[in-house]
Design a protein around this motif. Structure first.
Motif, short mmCIF file in Angstrom:
data_model
loop_
_atom_site.label_atom_id
_atom_site.label_comp_id
_atom_site.label_asym_id
_atom_site.label_seq_id
_atom_site.Cartn_x
_atom_site.Cartn_y
_atom_site.Cartn_z
N GLU A 127 38.27 35.30 8.22
CA GLU A 127 38.57 35.26 6.79
C GLU A 127 37.46 35.88 5.96
O GLU A 127 37.71 36.64 5.01
CB GLU A 127 38.81 33.81 6.37
CG GLU A 127 39.43 33.66 4.99
CD GLU A 127 39.89 32.23 4.74
OE1 GLU A 127 39.33 31.58 3.84
OE2 GLU A 127 40.83 31.79 5.43
N GLU A 467 33.77 29.64 -1.55
CA GLU A 467 34.38 30.20 -0.34
C GLU A 467 34.75 29.10 0.66
O GLU A 467 35.80 29.15 1.30
CB GLU A 467 33.42 31.20 0.29
CG GLU A 467 34.06 32.05 1.38
CD GLU A 467 33.15 33.17 1.85
OE1 GLU A 467 31.92 33.00 1.81
OE2 GLU A 467 33.66 34.23 2.26
N ASN A 470 37.77 27.14 -0.82
CA ASN A 470 39.01 27.91 -0.67
C ASN A 470 39.53 27.85 0.76
O ASN A 470 40.75 27.80 0.99
CB ASN A 470 38.76 29.38 -1.06
CG ASN A 470 38.53 29.55 -2.54
OD1 ASN A 470 38.90 28.69 -3.34
ND2 ASN A 470 37.90 30.65 -2.92
N CYS A 471 38.62 27.83 1.72
CA CYS A 471 39.02 27.76 3.12
C CYS A 471 39.62 26.38 3.43
O CYS A 471 40.66 26.27 4.07
CB CYS A 471 37.81 28.03 4.01
SG CYS A 471 38.18 28.07 5.77
N LYS A 474 43.20 25.54 2.26
CA LYS A 474 44.29 26.16 3.02
C LYS A 474 44.82 25.25 4.13
O LYS A 474 45.88 25.50 4.69
CB LYS A 474 43.82 27.49 3.60
CG LYS A 474 43.57 28.55 2.53
CD LYS A 474 43.07 29.84 3.13
CE LYS A 474 42.79 30.87 2.03
NZ LYS A 474 42.26 32.14 2.56
N HIS A 475 44.03 24.21 4.47
CA HIS A 475 44.50 23.25 5.48
C HIS A 475 45.52 22.32 4.83
O HIS A 475 45.30 21.84 3.71
CB HIS A 475 43.32 22.44 6.02
CG HIS A 475 43.64 21.66 7.26
ND1 HIS A 475 44.37 20.48 7.22
CD2 HIS A 475 43.35 21.89 8.57
CE1 HIS A 475 44.49 20.01 8.44
NE2 HIS A 475 43.89 20.84 9.28
N HIS A 518 38.30 23.97 11.47
CA HIS A 518 39.08 24.89 10.63
C HIS A 518 38.15 25.85 9.88
O HIS A 518 38.38 27.06 9.84
CB HIS A 518 39.93 24.08 9.65
CG HIS A 518 40.62 24.90 8.61
ND1 HIS A 518 41.74 25.66 8.88
CD2 HIS A 518 40.35 25.07 7.28
CE1 HIS A 518 42.13 26.27 7.78
NE2 HIS A 518 41.30 25.93 6.79
N VAL A 519 37.08 25.31 9.31
CA VAL A 519 36.13 26.15 8.56
C VAL A 519 35.29 26.99 9.50
O VAL A 519 35.07 28.18 9.28
CB VAL A 519 35.23 25.29 7.66
CG1 VAL A 519 34.19 26.14 6.96
CG2 VAL A 519 36.05 24.53 6.64
N LYS A 522 36.78 30.21 10.62
CA LYS A 522 37.10 31.23 9.63
C LYS A 522 35.89 31.76 8.87
O LYS A 522 35.89 32.90 8.42
CB LYS A 522 38.12 30.68 8.63
CG LYS A 522 39.51 30.44 9.24
CD LYS A 522 40.47 29.89 8.20
CE LYS A 522 41.90 29.90 8.76
NZ LYS A 522 42.05 29.08 9.96
N LEU A 523 34.88 30.93 8.69
CA LEU A 523 33.68 31.36 7.97
C LEU A 523 32.50 31.37 8.93
O LEU A 523 32.67 31.30 10.14
CB LEU A 523 33.43 30.44 6.77
CG LEU A 523 34.58 30.33 5.76
CD1 LEU A 523 34.21 29.38 4.64
CD2 LEU A 523 34.94 31.70 5.20
N TYR A 528 30.19 25.53 7.62
CA TYR A 528 31.13 24.41 7.81
C TYR A 528 30.48 23.11 7.34
O TYR A 528 29.27 22.93 7.45
CB TYR A 528 31.58 24.32 9.28
CG TYR A 528 30.71 23.48 10.18
CD1 TYR A 528 30.96 22.12 10.37
CD2 TYR A 528 29.63 24.05 10.86
CE1 TYR A 528 30.17 21.36 11.20
CE2 TYR A 528 28.83 23.30 11.69
CZ TYR A 528 29.10 21.95 11.85
OH TYR A 528 28.30 21.18 12.67
#
Length: 563
Positions: A127, A467, A470-471, A474-475, A518-519, A522-523, A528
Motif C-alpha cells: 500500500e 497513513e 487510513n490503513c 480499511k479493516h 493487517h498494518v 501493508k506499511l 504497525y
C-alpha cells in the motif's frame, strides 16, 4: 562548495561558535550536479580513481568493495540502460534497494542523467509503495528481492512504471540487471544541471492526508555540508571511514551518510542485514569505522548489550552524530566514557536537513539540547505570526530562506510534489516552519519541546498517524481510529492505536494480533501499532475532528503514573 573551516585540534576547544557562524559564506556554483561531485570527479582523478567508495557486507558474510572508478562505470552503464528505455531528464526513477553498492550506483546514474531519483525503503508494504509510485508518476524502477514481492502485488495499479530493472531477483517483464548492464557501454555523457534543478524526491509522512513528496534540488547536498562536517568533528580526515545503519532510502541515510561521505571521496560501509549491537561493534572494528550516525535507540541497545565495548573490540571511532530524539544523559555519558567520543546531537527535516546541532570540538555540547544553528543556516523560534520569541520562551523552530549575509540557503527543498498548497502552508513569510516546538536559551542552544502537530518519532522513525489510520480503517472491524505516541524509555515512543470497533466485533487479543498483522503487511514494520486500545468513542471537536491531543495527554499521564 563551502568555505573551508579548519579545526584547531582534536582536543576539546573553547567556544568558537560565534566566529565560525559569523564568518561562514555559501559558495554555490550556477551549474552543479550531485553525481559529478560525489563520484565523477573522484573517478576521473588518477590520485583517487582506485580509492574505495563502498565496502559491502551482508548477513551471510558475503563481502565486496567498489572503487570510485567502478562506481562510475556502473552508474554510466545504468544511465545508458535507462536512457535507451526512454527515461528522460526530469523523469522520476524509483529505487527499492537496501544498503548495497548498486544503490549508490543507481543514485549516481539517475542524477547524472538529469532524472529525479526517488529512493523507497525496502520496508514499505504494497500500500505504501502503491501510493508513492502512483503519485510520483515514476517511469522506472530498480528493485531487488527485498522489494520485489511487494511491488509485484501492486504493479497493475502503477501503469506509469514502464521500465523495471530487477537485481538478483526474478520479475516478469523486467530487465535483468546483470544481463543488460553487461551489454551497456561504460561511458556516459552526463547532463549539465543547475544547482536549483530537481534531483531527489523523498516522501515524508504527514499528520493529515497522504504522505507528501519533498522535492530536493541538486544544491541540497551543499546545504548539508556544514552540519555534516561539524557534527562529524571536521570530516574528512585522512583515514576516515563512515558507517551508519540508517536506511539509504531515508533522508538520514542518504543525506546524512551516503552522499556526504561520497562527496568528500571517502569510503562508506554498506551492510545488508538487521541491526544489532553485536553487528554494530563487529562492523566498526572490521572496517576501522571512524565516523557514524546512530539513532539514540541504537546507542541504547549497544550500551545495554556491551557496557564496556573497548574491552572487547578495537574501535577507531572519533565522531558520533545522533538524531531523531534526545540522546539523554545516560547514553551521552556512556558514549563519553565507554566509547571515548562525545556525541553530537543534530536536528533537521527532509525539507531542510542538518540545520541545527553540535560540534563538540568547536563549541560545547549540552546534553539533551538540539544544539545551535549550523553555519550558513538562520534558524530561530517563532510564534504563530512569524515573530521571533524571547529567550526561554516556547515557539516553533523555523528557518529563514536567506542566511545572515542575505544569501539564499541552498539546503531548502523546492516544494512538495504536486502539492503547492502544502508548500505555501509550510512558510510564514520567509520563515519555513518545522512543526517542532523548542525554546532557545541565552547561549543560543535550542531545547526540544514536542511537536506542534500530531507527528511523532518512534525509535528514530518519523511517524505520521494519517497513513496508519487510513490503513486500519480499511479493516472491517474498525469504525474509527486515532494513532498517537505512547512514551517508552527504550524507543522514545511506541505507536499506539485507539480503535472504535464495528458492530459484532470483539476487542480481544486475537483481533489485536489480526489488526497488527493487517498494518504490518501493508506499511512499514515500524508503523504497525505496538499497542491497541479499544474505545467506545474517540474525543472529537465540534467540527468533527479527532482530538489526538487528548489521547496523547492521556498516554503521557499514564506514563507518569507508572514511572
Amino acid at each position: 562548495m563551502t568555505r573551508q573551516i579548519s579545526p584547531t585540534s582534536n582536543q576539546a576547544q573553547p567556544d568558537h561558535y560565534e566566529e565560525l557562524y559569523r564568518d561562514f559564506r555559501w559558495e554555490v556554483p550556477a551549474d552543479f550536479n550531485i553525481a559529478q561531485a560525489c563520484c565523477h570527479r573522484w573517478a576521473n582523478d588518477p590520485a583517487t580513481a582506485n580509492n574505495i567508495a563502498v565496502y559491502f557486507e551482508d548477513a551471510e558474510g558475503n563481502t565486496a568493495t567498489l572503487s570510485y572508478t567502478e562506481l562510475q562505470q556502473k552508474a554510466n552503464q545504468l544511465s545508458q540502460l535507462l536512457s535507451r528505455q526512454g527515461v528522460q531528464r526530469g523523469d522520476v526513477v524509483a529505487c527499492i534497494l537496501p544498503q548495497r553498492p548498486e544503490t549508490a550506483a543507481t543514485m549516481m546514474a539517475c542524477l547524472q542523467l538529469g532524472a529525479i531519483a526517488m529512493p523507497l525503503s525496502f520496508l514499505f508494504g504494497p500500500e505504501a509503495l502503491e501510493y508513492r509510485l502512483q503519485h510520483s508518476e515514476a517511469v522506472a524502477l530498480i528493485v531487488d528481492q527485498s522489494g520485489a514481492e511487494a511491488f509485484q502485488q501492486i504493479r497493475p495499479a502503477c501503469p506509469t512504471v514502464k521500465t523495471v530493472v530487477a537485481l538478483d531477483c526474478s520479475l516478469e517483464n523486467a530487465l535483468d540487471w546483470h544481463q543488460h548492464m553487461d551489454a551497456m557501454p561504460q561511458t556516459f555523457s552526463a547532463a549539465i544541471t543547475k544547482a536549483t534543478d530537481p534531483a531527489i524526491l523523498i516522501y515524508t509522512s504527514g499528520t493529515t492526508g497522504a504522505p507528501k513528496g519533498a522535492l530536493l534540488p541538486q544544491s541540497a547536498i551543499i546545504g548539508n555540508l556544514t552540519g555534516f562536517v561539524a557534527s562529524q568533528n571536521w570530516f574528512p580526515q585522512e583515514r576516515d571511514v563512515f558507517w551508519s545503519p540508517a536506511d539509504w532510502a531515508w533522508t538520514g541515510g542518504l543525506m546524512d551518510a551516503l552522499l556526504p561521505t561520497l562527496y568528500f571521496g571517502k569510503p562508506i560501509v554498506g551492510y545488508q542485514g538487521r541491526f544489532s549491537a553485536d553487528t554494530a561493534f563487529y562492523l566498526m572494528q572490521k572496517y576501522a569505522v571512524t565516523n557514524t550516525f546512530l539513532f539514540p535507540t541504537a546507542l541504547k541497545m549497544m550500551m545495554k548489550a556491551c557496557p564496556q565495548p573497548r574491552e572487547q573490540y578495537k574501535l577507531s571511532l572519533r565522531a558520533i552524530m545522533s538524531a531523531g530524539e534526545a540522546v539523554g544523559d545516560t547514553v551521552f555519558g556512556w558514549c563519553q566514557t565507554a566509547l571515548g567520543v562525545t556525541p553530537n546531537e543534530m536536528f533537521g527535516q527532509t525539507e531542510m536537513n542538518y540545520i541545527v546541532g553540535n560540534s563538540v570540538q568547536q563549541w560545547p555540547a549540552k546534553p539533551g539540547s538540539m544544539g545551535r544553528p549550523y553555519p550558513g543556516h538562520r534558524v530561530s523560534v517563532i510564534d504563530d505570526d512569524g515573530n521571533e520569541v524571547g529567550i526561554n520562551q516556547s515557539g516553533e523552530v523555523a528557518m529563514q530562506r536567506l542566511d545572515i549575509h542575505g544569501t539564499p540557503d541552498p539546503v531548502f527543498f523546492l516544494g512538495y510534489w504536486k502539492n503547492p498548497e502544502a508548500t505555501r502552508n509550510k512558510f510564514t513569510g520567509d520563515w519555513c516552519r518545522t512543526g517542532d516546538l523548542a525554546l532557545r536559551d541565552a547561549d543560543g542552544y535550542l531545547w526540544y519541546q514536542g511537536r506542534a502537530d500530531d507527528m511523532f518519532k518512534a525509535a528514530g522513525y518519523r511517524i505520521g498517524p494519517s497513513e496508519i489510520e487510513n490503513c486500519l480503517v480499511k479493516h472491517p472491524a474498525v469504525v474509527n481510529v486515532a494513532v498517537v505516541p505512547k512514551p517508552d524509555k527504550e524507543r522514545g515512543n511506541l505507536v499506539k492505536a485507539y480503535i472504535v470497533l464495528s458492530a459484532g466485533y470483539r476487542g480481544d487479543d486475537k483481533l489485536v494480533a489480526e489488526l497488527q498483522a493487517h498494518v504490518r503487511g501493508k506499511l512499514a514494520p515500524y508503523e504497525y501499532p505496538k499497542e491497541i486500545e479499544f474505545i467506545d468513542a474517540l474525543p472529537m471537536t465540534t467540527t468533527g475532528k479527532v482530538q489526538r491531543r487528548v489521547l496523547r495527554l492521556r498516554e503521557e499521564e499514564r506514563s507518569k503514573e507508572t514511572n
